[in-house]
Every structure is written in structure tokens, then in C-alpha cells.
Design a protein around this motif. Structure first.
Motif, PDB file in Angstrom:
ATOM      1  N   ASP A  57     -72.718  -8.555  -2.293  1.00  0.00           N
ATOM      2  CA  ASP A  57     -74.053  -9.088  -2.562  1.00  0.00           C
ATOM      3  C   ASP A  57     -74.246 -10.480  -1.977  1.00  0.00           C
ATOM      4  OD1 ASP A  57     -74.803  -6.805  -3.938  1.00  0.00           O
ATOM      5  OD2 ASP A  57     -74.184  -7.590  -5.877  1.00  0.00           O
ATOM      6  N   ARG A  58     -73.180 -11.271  -1.951  1.00  0.00           N
ATOM      7  CA  ARG A  58     -73.261 -12.616  -1.395  1.00  0.00           C
ATOM      8  C   ARG A  58     -71.902 -13.012  -0.850  1.00  0.00           C
ATOM      9  NH1 ARG A  58     -74.571 -17.110  -5.791  1.00  0.00           N
ATOM     10  NH2 ARG A  58     -76.386 -15.776  -6.122  1.00  0.00           N
ATOM     11  N   ILE A  59     -71.905 -13.977   0.062  1.00  0.00           N
ATOM     12  CA  ILE A  59     -70.649 -14.444   0.636  1.00  0.00           C
ATOM     13  C   ILE A  59     -70.826 -15.882   1.102  1.00  0.00           C
ATOM     14  CG2 ILE A  59     -71.061 -13.760   3.042  1.00  0.00           C
ATOM     15  CD1 ILE A  59     -68.122 -12.689   3.024  1.00  0.00           C
ATOM     16  N   LEU A  60     -69.775 -16.674   0.949  1.00  0.00           N
ATOM     17  CA  LEU A  60     -69.766 -18.044   1.451  1.00  0.00           C
ATOM     18  C   LEU A  60     -69.239 -18.022   2.877  1.00  0.00           C
ATOM     19  CD1 LEU A  60     -70.071 -21.107   0.968  1.00  0.00           C
ATOM     20  CD2 LEU A  60     -67.698 -21.108   0.129  1.00  0.00           C
ATOM     21  N   CYS A  61     -70.046 -18.502   3.800  1.00  0.00           N
ATOM     22  CA  CYS A  61     -69.692 -18.516   5.221  1.00  0.00           C
ATOM     23  C   CYS A  61     -69.372 -19.952   5.627  1.00  0.00           C
ATOM     24  CB  CYS A  61     -70.859 -17.974   6.043  1.00  0.00           C
ATOM     25  SG  CYS A  61     -70.549 -17.900   7.813  1.00  0.00           S
ATOM     26  N   LEU A  62     -68.166 -20.145   6.164  1.00  0.00           N
ATOM     27  CA  LEU A  62     -67.701 -21.484   6.518  1.00  0.00           C
ATOM     28  C   LEU A  62     -67.225 -21.530   7.966  1.00  0.00           C
ATOM     29  CD1 LEU A  62     -65.709 -21.239   3.365  1.00  0.00           C
ATOM     30  CD2 LEU A  62     -66.895 -23.395   3.656  1.00  0.00           C
ATOM     31  N   ASP A  63     -67.504 -22.641   8.641  1.00  0.00           N
ATOM     32  CA  ASP A  63     -66.950 -22.858   9.969  1.00  0.00           C
ATOM     33  C   ASP A  63     -65.464 -23.190   9.856  1.00  0.00           C
ATOM     34  OD1 ASP A  63     -69.333 -22.370  11.197  1.00  0.00           O
ATOM     35  OD2 ASP A  63     -69.726 -24.446  11.802  1.00  0.00           O
ATOM     36  N   VAL A  64     -64.728 -22.945  10.935  1.00  0.00           N
ATOM     37  CA  VAL A  64     -63.285 -23.214  10.900  1.00  0.00           C
ATOM     38  C   VAL A  64     -62.979 -24.703  10.920  1.00  0.00           C
ATOM     39  CG1 VAL A  64     -62.761 -21.018  11.992  1.00  0.00           C
ATOM     40  CG2 VAL A  64     -63.035 -23.055  13.412  1.00  0.00           C
TER      41      VAL A  64
ATOM     42  N   MET B 203     -68.818 -15.622  18.237  1.00  0.00           N
ATOM     43  CA  MET B 203     -68.423 -15.567  16.836  1.00  0.00           C
ATOM     44  C   MET B 203     -69.428 -16.251  15.908  1.00  0.00           C
ATOM     45  SD  MET B 203     -65.760 -13.814  16.054  1.00  0.00           S
ATOM     46  CE  MET B 203     -64.179 -13.155  16.610  1.00  0.00           C
ATOM     47  N   VAL B 204     -70.139 -17.263  16.397  1.00  0.00           N
ATOM     48  CA  VAL B 204     -71.139 -17.899  15.533  1.00  0.00           C
ATOM     49  C   VAL B 204     -72.300 -16.950  15.262  1.00  0.00           C
ATOM     50  CG1 VAL B 204     -70.524 -20.207  16.311  1.00  0.00           C
ATOM     51  CG2 VAL B 204     -72.408 -19.009  17.432  1.00  0.00           C
ATOM     52  N   LEU B 205     -72.559 -16.039  16.187  1.00  0.00           N
ATOM     53  CA  LEU B 205     -73.642 -15.079  15.985  1.00  0.00           C
ATOM     54  C   LEU B 205     -73.330 -14.126  14.843  1.00  0.00           C
ATOM     55  CD1 LEU B 205     -74.351 -14.122  19.720  1.00  0.00           C
ATOM     56  CD2 LEU B 205     -75.324 -16.015  18.402  1.00  0.00           C
ATOM     57  N   MET B 206     -72.045 -13.894  14.602  1.00  0.00           N
ATOM     58  CA  MET B 206     -71.643 -12.963  13.551  1.00  0.00           C
ATOM     59  C   MET B 206     -72.121 -13.399  12.175  1.00  0.00           C
ATOM     60  SD  MET B 206     -70.213 -10.454  15.037  1.00  0.00           S
ATOM     61  CE  MET B 206     -69.652  -9.638  13.530  1.00  0.00           C
ATOM     62  N   LYS B 207     -72.455 -14.665  12.017  1.00  0.00           N
ATOM     63  CA  LYS B 207     -72.914 -15.158  10.711  1.00  0.00           C
ATOM     64  C   LYS B 207     -74.161 -14.420  10.231  1.00  0.00           C
ATOM     65  CE  LYS B 207     -71.281 -19.882  11.585  1.00  0.00           C
ATOM     66  NZ  LYS B 207     -71.706 -21.297  11.709  1.00  0.00           N
ATOM     67  N   VAL B 208     -75.027 -14.009  11.148  1.00  0.00           N
ATOM     68  CA  VAL B 208     -76.258 -13.341  10.739  1.00  0.00           C
ATOM     69  C   VAL B 208     -76.089 -11.829  10.692  1.00  0.00           C
ATOM     70  CG1 VAL B 208     -77.632 -15.224  11.702  1.00  0.00           C
ATOM     71  CG2 VAL B 208     -77.272 -13.158  13.049  1.00  0.00           C
ATOM     72  N   ALA B 209     -74.881 -11.352  10.965  1.00  0.00           N
ATOM     73  CA  ALA B 209     -74.605  -9.920  10.883  1.00  0.00           C
ATOM     74  C   ALA B 209     -73.721  -9.569   9.691  1.00  0.00           C
ATOM     75  CB  ALA B 209     -73.933  -9.438  12.174  1.00  0.00           C
ATOM     76  N   LEU B 210     -73.470 -10.531   8.829  1.00  0.00           N
ATOM     77  CA  LEU B 210     -72.538 -10.298   7.722  1.00  0.00           C
ATOM     78  C   LEU B 210     -73.060  -9.282   6.712  1.00  0.00           C
ATOM     79  CD1 LEU B 210     -71.296 -13.956   7.106  1.00  0.00           C
ATOM     80  CD2 LEU B 210     -70.184 -12.137   8.416  1.00  0.00           C
TER      81      LEU B 210
ATOM     82  N   VAL C 161     -71.761 -24.482   6.648  1.00  0.00           N
ATOM     83  CA  VAL C 161     -71.461 -24.023   5.284  1.00  0.00           C
ATOM     84  C   VAL C 161     -72.725 -23.371   4.740  1.00  0.00           C
ATOM     85  CG1 VAL C 161     -70.773 -24.661   2.946  1.00  0.00           C
ATOM     86  CG2 VAL C 161     -69.806 -25.894   4.898  1.00  0.00           C
ATOM     87  N   MET C 162     -72.675 -22.078   4.496  1.00  0.00           N
ATOM     88  CA  MET C 162     -73.847 -21.368   3.979  1.00  0.00           C
ATOM     89  C   MET C 162     -73.423 -20.351   2.926  1.00  0.00           C
ATOM     90  SD  MET C 162     -76.166 -20.488   7.353  1.00  0.00           S
ATOM     91  CE  MET C 162     -74.894 -19.421   8.071  1.00  0.00           C
ATOM     92  N   MET C 163     -74.195 -20.277   1.861  1.00  0.00           N
ATOM     93  CA  MET C 163     -74.072 -19.166   0.933  1.00  0.00           C
ATOM     94  C   MET C 163     -75.163 -18.174   1.300  1.00  0.00           C
ATOM     95  SD  MET C 163     -72.327 -17.842  -1.541  1.00  0.00           S
ATOM     96  CE  MET C 163     -71.442 -19.180  -2.344  1.00  0.00           C
TER      97      MET C 163
END
Length: 235
Positions: A89-96, A74-81, A136-138
Motif C-alpha cells: 500500500d505504501r513504501i518509503l523510497c530513498l536515494d542511495v 534507475m531514478v525513473l523506477m521511483k514512479v513505477a513502484l 526521500v519520498m513516502m
């Protein structure tokens, strides 16, 4: 639209709910997405949350070098968003294991037009390059798509082993396209000290879901117990 995303395996579903409650309570986010392993979520979710079953995701091979990392695929999915959300255009990605404790509505206004990603710096790993914590990444999904940088990250994670998976990969492949933001947005054991955190991150805290005596423990308890009716009662 102000959007955010969490991803997690079944054992993390309760923590996703708690984290999302804190986000809605402390921001004007419009939509939150849960990337999960089932077609249906096992408990009530408000209409502002949409679940997406990614158990059959086509981006990362099950025999890939990073697929069975300690933090799950599931952490790999962050780079497939950029592929999961082709219309954003943009999304805030947060860990649980993050809890929003103060208003972060302005985080979506950070200027990342010339960047791929924005995040808080990890000082110990930033001696020779900017290294950010991926909790935490935008993400600038538009730039990741148009430059094919997002596809490059996916391809790299499929062929090269990283100790910290997507985090190390982003640091290696996105240099020059990373924007540093305040550690207030990702206060944890790895980022710079914050006296007034906006987002607390329980990274490297053992049994963090139950550890209410440690620093920031009460925040997680507060939002776990908060009803959805209380969530919308922003002060």
C-alpha cells in the motif's frame, strides 16, 4: 509492513548497503528492497533485504527521452513502484546517497491517505507550486494504482523530457496530491535548513562517498564501517 526501497546501478551497490544499514539502525522498518541490475548481489545481505533485478524493466523505453539521464534509468523506477510492488500500500523510497541518523519509525505513520506522495519541499522551486525533493519520498502505492496516476507518470516520462526527470514529473502531474513533510527527513542543499536532521542527503556534494571533512561526512563513514551485527544494536 513497513517497507523501503533503494535503486541503483552496479557502481552504487556499496552505497545502497551503507544507506540500508543506517535505515535499519534508526527505524523499525521490516523489509528493504534493492532494485538492481543483477540476479545476485555481490556481497552478503541479511534476509530483511530482498533484491529485484530490474534491468529488463518494461516501463521505460531505452530510447525514451529521459532514459539516459545523468542519474541513470534507475531514478525513473521511483514512479513505477506501484507496479513493481502490487501488494504494498505504501513504501518509503530513498536515494542511495542518504543516511538515516535518527529514528524515523514515525515516518510510516504520516497520513497520506488523500495524497500520492509525501516529501520535503525545495523552497527555490516552490514559488508557484509545491515542489518536493525526490530523494526521500513516502509513496501511496494504493492511490497511485487506483487513480492510474502512477501509470500517467510513467507515460509522461516516456514522452516528455524533464531536467530533473521523476522529480519534475511528480511536481507537474501530482499537484494537489503532494503532502509536505519536515525538511528533517531530507536535509540537503536543496531543502529547508534543519538543525536536527533525521535523514541527511548528500545531493550536490561532490565525491560525497569520500568527503568526510564536509558537513555530515562522518555519518556516511560510520555506517560504511558498521557491521551487520552492530546495525541491529539500536540504542
Amino acid at each position: 509492513m513497513k517497507a523501503a526501497v533503494y535503486s541503483g546501478t552496479r557502481n552504487l551497490y556499496p552505497d545502497m548497503v551503507t544507506a540500508a544499514k543506517s535505515l535499519f539502525h534508526n527505524s523499525d522498518v521490516d523489509k528493504v528492497y534493492f532494485l538492481i541490475e543483477d540476479d545476485e548481489f555481490p556481497e552478503y545481505l541479511p534476509p530483511q533485504i530482498e533484491t529485484i533485478n530490474v534491468s529488463d524493466q518494461p516501463y521505460f523505453r531505452k530510447d525514451g527521452v529521459n532514459y539516459n539521464c545523468p542519474w541513470t534509468y534507475m531514478v525513473l523506477m521511483k514512479v513505477a513502484l506501484h507496479r513493481v510492488f502490487p501488494d504494498l500500500d505504501r513504501i518509503l523510497c530513498l536515494d542511495v546517497d542518504t543516511i538515516v541518523v535518527d529514528d524515523i519509525s514515525d515516518l510510516w505513520d504520516v497520513d497520506i491517505n488523500r495524497h500520492f506522495v509525501a516529501g520535503a519541499r525545495e523552497p527555490k522551486k516552490s514559488a508557484d507550486r509545491l515542489y518536493i525533493n525526490a530523494g526521500v519520498m513516502m509513496l501511496n502505492l494504493d492511490n497511485l494504482r487506483r487513480s492510474y496516476k502512477g501509470d500517467e507518470l510513467i507515460a509522461t516520462l516516456n514522452r516528455k523530457k524533464f531536467m530533473c526527470c521523476e522529480q519534475d514529473c511528480i511536481a507537474e502531474r501530482c499537484q494537489g496530491g503532494i503532502l509536505e513533510i519536515s525538511g528533517d527527513y531530507n536535509a540537503c542543499n536543496y531543502t529547508e535548513h534543519s538543525d536536527k536532521p533525521k535523514i541527511v542527503h548528500y545531493a550536490a556534494v561532490r565525491n560525497w562517498q569520500k568527503n568526510t571533512r564536509k558537513k555530515w561526512g562522518s555519518y556516511q563513514t560510520k555506517y560504511r564501517k558498521m557491521s551487520w551485527e552492530e546495525v541491529w544494536q539500536r540504542s
